[in-house]
Scaffold this motif. Structure first.
Motif, PDB file in Angstrom:
ATOM      1  N   GLY A  98       0.823  -1.215   0.000  1.00 19.53           N
ATOM      2  CA  GLY A  98       0.000   0.000   0.000  1.00 19.53           C
ATOM      3  C   GLY A  98       0.845   1.248   0.000  1.00 19.53           C
ATOM      4  N   LYS A  99       0.250   2.361   0.407  1.00 23.91           N
ATOM      5  CA  LYS A  99       0.906   3.659   0.328  1.00 23.91           C
ATOM      6  C   LYS A  99       1.588   4.068   1.630  1.00 23.91           C
ATOM      7  CE  LYS A  99      -2.270   5.384  -3.211  1.00 23.91           C
ATOM      8  NZ  LYS A  99      -3.248   6.436  -3.576  1.00 23.91           N
ATOM      9  N   SER A 100       1.558   3.204   2.619  1.00 22.22           N
ATOM     10  CA  SER A 100       2.166   3.553   3.902  1.00 22.22           C
ATOM     11  C   SER A 100       3.670   3.714   3.760  1.00 22.22           C
ATOM     12  CB  SER A 100       1.859   2.458   4.935  1.00 22.22           C
ATOM     13  OG  SER A 100       2.623   2.640   6.092  1.00 22.22           O
ATOM     14  N   SER A 101       4.231   4.708   4.486  1.00 19.09           N
ATOM     15  CA  SER A 101       5.683   4.906   4.459  1.00 19.09           C
ATOM     16  C   SER A 101       6.375   4.037   5.505  1.00 19.09           C
ATOM     17  CB  SER A 101       6.010   6.384   4.716  1.00 19.09           C
ATOM     18  OG  SER A 101       5.538   6.781   5.992  1.00 19.09           O
ATOM     19  N   ALA A 102       5.585   3.323   6.309  1.00 18.66           N
ATOM     20  CA  ALA A 102       6.166   2.457   7.337  1.00 18.66           C
ATOM     21  C   ALA A 102       6.745   1.206   6.684  1.00 18.66           C
ATOM     22  CB  ALA A 102       5.106   2.058   8.358  1.00 18.66           C
ATOM     23  N   GLY A 103       7.774   0.651   7.295  1.00 16.18           N
ATOM     24  CA  GLY A 103       8.366  -0.570   6.780  1.00 16.18           C
ATOM     25  C   GLY A 103       7.865  -1.776   7.550  1.00 16.18           C
ATOM     26  N   GLN A 104       8.174  -2.949   7.040  1.00 17.89           N
ATOM     27  CA  GLN A 104       7.799  -4.200   7.693  1.00 17.89           C
ATOM     28  C   GLN A 104       9.063  -4.947   8.068  1.00 17.89           C
ATOM     29  OE1 GLN A 104       6.179  -7.598   5.352  1.00 17.89           O
ATOM     30  NE2 GLN A 104       4.406  -7.404   6.689  1.00 17.89           N
ATOM     31  N   VAL A 105       9.184  -5.302   9.345  1.00 21.43           N
ATOM     32  CA  VAL A 105      10.354  -6.034   9.823  1.00 21.43           C
ATOM     33  C   VAL A 105      10.234  -7.494   9.385  1.00 21.43           C
ATOM     34  CG1 VAL A 105      11.668  -6.761  11.835  1.00 21.43           C
ATOM     35  CG2 VAL A 105      10.605  -4.505  11.806  1.00 21.43           C
ATOM     36  N   MET A 106      11.279  -7.997   8.730  1.00 16.13           N
ATOM     37  CA  MET A 106      11.292  -9.390   8.295  1.00 16.13           C
ATOM     38  C   MET A 106      12.038 -10.280   9.294  1.00 16.13           C
ATOM     39  SD  MET A 106      11.997  -8.724   4.243  1.00 16.13           S
ATOM     40  CE  MET A 106      11.878 -10.439   3.749  1.00 16.13           C
TER      41      MET A 106
END
Length: 330
Positions: A98-106
């Motif tokens: 999506g457009k969120s600027s947040a990242g996802q921790v893998m």
């Protein structure tokens, strides 16, 4: 904690020192082995053996909501509550959907990011470049495994190896087969204490985990007839390997976005960065400027045109994300 069973998972003297104040408060050290929908499985030392504690996070800790524990984290437990997260050495992040600027921790605290690329279908070069960028940005070392070598002939494997090496400068690339054992010893020798396994769906990651672990610790499924992978792994999970060390398996991805990765892009495209240092102008855009070493390399065939295109695309993606983060802050 010299004899702690946690040492088989990577616990060392530096973490011993970082945990000293928590030990004085009677807290228990552990490593997050699995995160699934806000539930945490934490491996702890009980009487010299590793035991799993089903825990939850105490969200009242400052900054904890934004920085939830992730697979690979070293934590302090009060009974079944995670109260503290020890400082992280490395952090693998990708852009959220999506457009969120947040990242996802893998995954966190890994030495090596093992990127699985299946040989039985044509590799998506751009996707491999993105995984390499994410790996370099994490602070860990990328390692590429070309999987399912038993399903292709030697010429096909050799061509894929050359292509992967061309788009992954400075990265080790190993051809492996979990079925025959080809390349597994070479891969083990490069994993480090903690490795995170990433890649697209259907890359044979779960089969590779089982081969490295020496037992069927992960469920496997056949690739769909249309060539697309199935999501066998649904949560990030830490697997202890024989003889010490761990491997963190992650769910397969259809695609991966680079997150806050200026340094990662520079390392992933070190071939272009090295050429750029030889350009006549420091602010060369590598388009039509005189004395451009990058364009010269393309024209002489020593650098593929598509590398420039991919490089610019990743830089634009990082710039868009940076602007989005600034807007979010405002």
């Amino acid at each position: 904690m010299t004899d702690t069973a946690l040492r088989t998972l990577g616990w060392d003297a530096e973490r011993d020192a970082a945990f000293a104040s928590y030990a004085a408060r009677g807290l228990t050290a552990g490593r997050v082995g699995r995160v699934d929908r806000g539930r945490f499985e934490v491996l702890v030392d009980r009487d010299g053996a590793l035991t799993t504690v089903h825990a939850h996070a105490r969200t009242s800790v400052d900054g904890f909501v934004e920085d939830q524990p992730a697979t690979g984290d070293w934590v302090a437990l009060d009974a079944d509550v995670i109260t503290e997260v020890l400082p992280r050495r490395t952090l693998i992040m990708r852009s959220s959907a999506g457009k969120s600027s947040a990242g996802q921790v893998m995954a966190v605290n890994v030495d090596t990011v093992l990127i699985a690329v299946p040989l039985e279908r044509e590799a998506k070069v751009a996707q491999l470049e993105r995984f390499v960028t994410v790996a370099w940005q994490s602070g860990a070392r990328p390692l590429v495994a070309l999987t399912k070598a038993d399903l292709v002939d030697a010429d096909e494997a050799g061509l894929a190896l050359t292509r992967a090496q061309e788009v992954s400068p400075g990265v080790d690339v190993v051809v492996v087969s979990a079925s025959t054992g080809e390349g597994l010893d070479a891969l083990r020798a490069r994993l480090g204490t903690t490795a995170a396994l990433v890649g697209q769906s259907g890359a044979g990651k779960s089969t590779l985990v089982n081969a490295l672990a020496g037992s069927d610790v992960m469920a496997t499924q056949a690739t769909r007839q249309d060539g697309k992978g199935r999501h066998t792994t649904t949560a990030r999970e830490l697997v202890a390997l024989p003889g010490g060390g761990v491997l963190i398996d992650t769910p397969g991805l259809r695609g991966v976005g680079v997150h806050d990765a200026n340094d990662g892009v520079a390392q992933s495209f070190s071939d272009i960065e090295t050429l750029a240092d030889q350009c006549r102008f420091a602010d060369c855009a590598h388009e039509s400027e005189p004395g451009c070493a990058v364009r010269d390399a393309v024209e002489t065939g020593t650098l593929a045109e598509r590398r420039i295109v991919a490089y610019r695309k990743q830089l634009r993606e990082v710039e868009r994300e940076t602007r989005a983060k600034h807007r979010a802050r405002r």
